[in-house]
Write an enzyme that holds these catalytic residues in place. Structure first.
Site, PDB file in Angstrom:
ATOM      1  N   GLY A 256       0.797  -0.947   0.023  1.00  9.66           N
ATOM      2  CA  GLY A 256      -0.021  -0.201  -0.090  1.00  9.66           C
ATOM      3  C   GLY A 256       0.836   1.286   0.127  1.00  9.66           C
ATOM      4  O   GLY A 256       0.538   2.177  -0.708  1.00  9.66           O
ATOM      5  N   ASP A 257       1.986   1.038   0.750  1.00 11.24           N
ATOM      6  CA  ASP A 257       2.806   2.351   0.669  1.00 11.24           C
ATOM      7  C   ASP A 257       3.480   2.598  -0.562  1.00 11.24           C
ATOM      8  O   ASP A 257       3.759   3.475  -1.163  1.00 11.24           O
ATOM      9  CB  ASP A 257       3.733   2.290   1.843  1.00 11.24           C
ATOM     10  CG  ASP A 257       3.327   2.274   3.224  1.00 11.24           C
ATOM     11  OD1 ASP A 257       2.895   3.234   3.699  1.00 11.24           O
ATOM     12  OD2 ASP A 257       3.143   0.859   3.746  1.00 11.24           O
ATOM     13  N   CYS A 258       3.864   1.397  -1.204  1.00  7.48           N
ATOM     14  CA  CYS A 258       4.373   1.350  -2.559  1.00  7.48           C
ATOM     15  C   CYS A 258       3.499   2.105  -3.520  1.00  7.48           C
ATOM     16  O   CYS A 258       3.767   2.852  -4.447  1.00  7.48           O
ATOM     17  CB  CYS A 258       4.937  -0.042  -2.927  1.00  7.48           C
ATOM     18  SG  CYS A 258       5.623   0.106  -4.611  1.00  7.48           S
TER      19      CYS A 258
END
Length: 467
Positions: A256-258
């Site tokens: 999700g951060d990516c």
């Protein structure tokens, strides 16, 4: 698009720790696994991870976060990549530490400890936000975002702001360009506490539109893991579904951060939200395939990647029986249509993506007379029997049905699919069969073809090349 523009990441940094090993027995004093520890790894987490991912392609990144003098804060400072510059808020307390215990690559338990509150921003932080060209907000509810919320509200009026929300954080500021909750978070924000609620694309699209309207933001992209993402806007019934091009097994932690970091980079460079979500979906998938979080701690080149096994061939079979069978087990019936006269790579990618939206794919093919009326004399190049045989041989196709009318609407009324997928540069509103789908609660999706591939172009080249 222009050269890579700098990005400012705002949010709560954490220290992530993974304790990995093998569990082959249970403890004698309790029915819990005993993990034989093989390795311990630490890395920046939260906004720190988002900043590290945003800087992976050489982009200049400034991280606005709260750090103190505790060991966890010092560790995060030391581990941030060279491309990440810090603009610190004061931290009253200690930096949160999130520890995962994994056995055989699977998480067994997570232990959280520490925590503090962020202080007010200084002149340096305010200047960074005033000069920002694009901002990614990673709000984990620890106070860093609240400390600079006024500056973020002002920034959203002039530059792209991507907001990666968390149930413990505050709502996005009005005017944010893109908000990126995952499916579970979107349910939570919509007030749905059932973790096993409606998981259909229609439901996710509805949630995205609702949240976009409630938060007064440009668009909401709900990430769906191996299914891709849905991009929705307020008061718009024409969502964009972005499937993944290839599924991969692996630890999804950090994906999700990516996704959020990649989308921010695209918007910073002048891209639009649909492009940002498409490229971010590919980046998140590649991140998992390349080893996920382990690839960030080892930085090994040429890391072995596990490719997904090829899809098992499925016979076309009887269409009616297939529909009944899928519906009996609660599955989603997907139908896709077209002439498929000269089958090319664009068609194959389109059909593979369509299959990923449900549990079976029925291809509705124009008959020879229907193609002739639609395309003119000399078409089709291949008779219906040949086109059906080629389509049925694709692993992503479960059945093929032929219609003789100018549109597939009569056939769709008989099949009543849950999802109808069309390829090309259409809008859902332009498809006459979309109204029929709404009669039984079906959903219409438009997926793009692969650029540069078309039956007309293939035919033109073949004619030009012939002696």
């Amino acid at each position: 698009m222009t050269a890579r523009q700098p990005v400012v990441v705002v949010g709560d940094a954490l220290l992530d720790q993974d304790v990995t090993g093998e569990a082959t027995r249970l403890a004698p004093d309790a029915p819990v696994p005993v993990v034989e520890v093989a390795e311990e790894r630490c890395r920046p987490g939260g906004a720190g991870l988002a900043a590290a991912l945003a800087a992976r392609d050489g982009r200049e990144v400034v991280l606005v976060t709260a750090l103190g003098g505790d060991p966890a804060s010092e560790s995060v400072r030391a581990m941030l990549p060279a491309g990440v510059r810090l603009a610190e808020l004061p931290l009253d307390g200690s930096l949160p530490v999130k520890s995962r215990v994994l056995a055989g690559g699977r998480p067994l338990v997570r232990v959280d400890r520490g925590g503090g509150s962020a202080g007010p921003p200084g002149a340096g932080v305010r200047r960074v936000l005033e000069e920002a060209r694009a901002i990614l907000v990673a709000d984990y509810g620890q106070g860093a975002v609240s400390a600079v919320r006024r500056s973020l509200t002002e920034a959203a009026r002039r530059v792209p702001v991507v907001w990666d929300p968390h149930p413990r954080g505050r709502p996005p500021v009005a005017g944010a360009r893109l908000v990126t909750p995952n499916a579970r978070e979107a349910r939570w924000f919509c007030g749905e506490r059932d973790r096993d609620g409606d998981d259909s694309l229609r439901a996710h699209s509805r949630r995205g539109a609702l949240l976009a309207e409630r938060w007064q933001v440009g668009s909401v992209a709900i990430t769906l893991g191996c299914r891709g993402a849905v991009l929705a806007r307020a008061n718009c019934d024409d969502p964009l579904y972005v499937p993944v091009t290839a599924g991969h097994d692996g630890d999804p932690c950090g994906a999700g951060d990516c996704f959020a970091a990649s989308a921010t980079g695209v918007l910073a460079d002048g891209g639009l939200p649909p492009e940002a979500v498409g490229l971010a979906t590919e980046a998140a998938t590649s991140f998992i395939a390349g080893g996920g979080m382990a690839s960030l701690t080892s930085w090994r080149e040429g890391r072995e990647r596990r490719e997904p096994p090829p899809p098992a061939p499925v016979g076309a079979g009887d269409v009616g029986a297939l529909v009944e069978s899928v519906r009996a087990r609660g599955g989603t019936v997907v139908a896709a249509g077209g002439c498929f006269d000269l089958l090319h790579a664009g068609h194959v990618q389109f059909l593979e993506n369509a299959r990923r939206t449900g549990d079976c794919l029925i291809v509705c093919v124009n008959s020879d007379d229907s193609v002739r009326r639609l395309k003119g004399p000399g078409r089709p190049f291949n008779p219906a029997a040949d086109r059906i045989r080629v389509l049925a041989g694709l692993g992503c196709v479960d059945a093929v049905a032929v219609f003789d009318e100018d549109t597939p609407e009569p056939l769709l009324r008989r099949l009543r699919p849950d999802v109808w997928v069309k390829g090309g540069d259409y809008s859902v509103r332009d498809l006459p069969e979309a109204a029929a789908l709404r009669e039984w609660g079906g959903q219409t999706l438009v997926l793009p073809y692969l650029d540069g591939r078309s039956t007309t172009e293939l035919a033109r080249r073949a004619a030009y090349a012939s002696p």
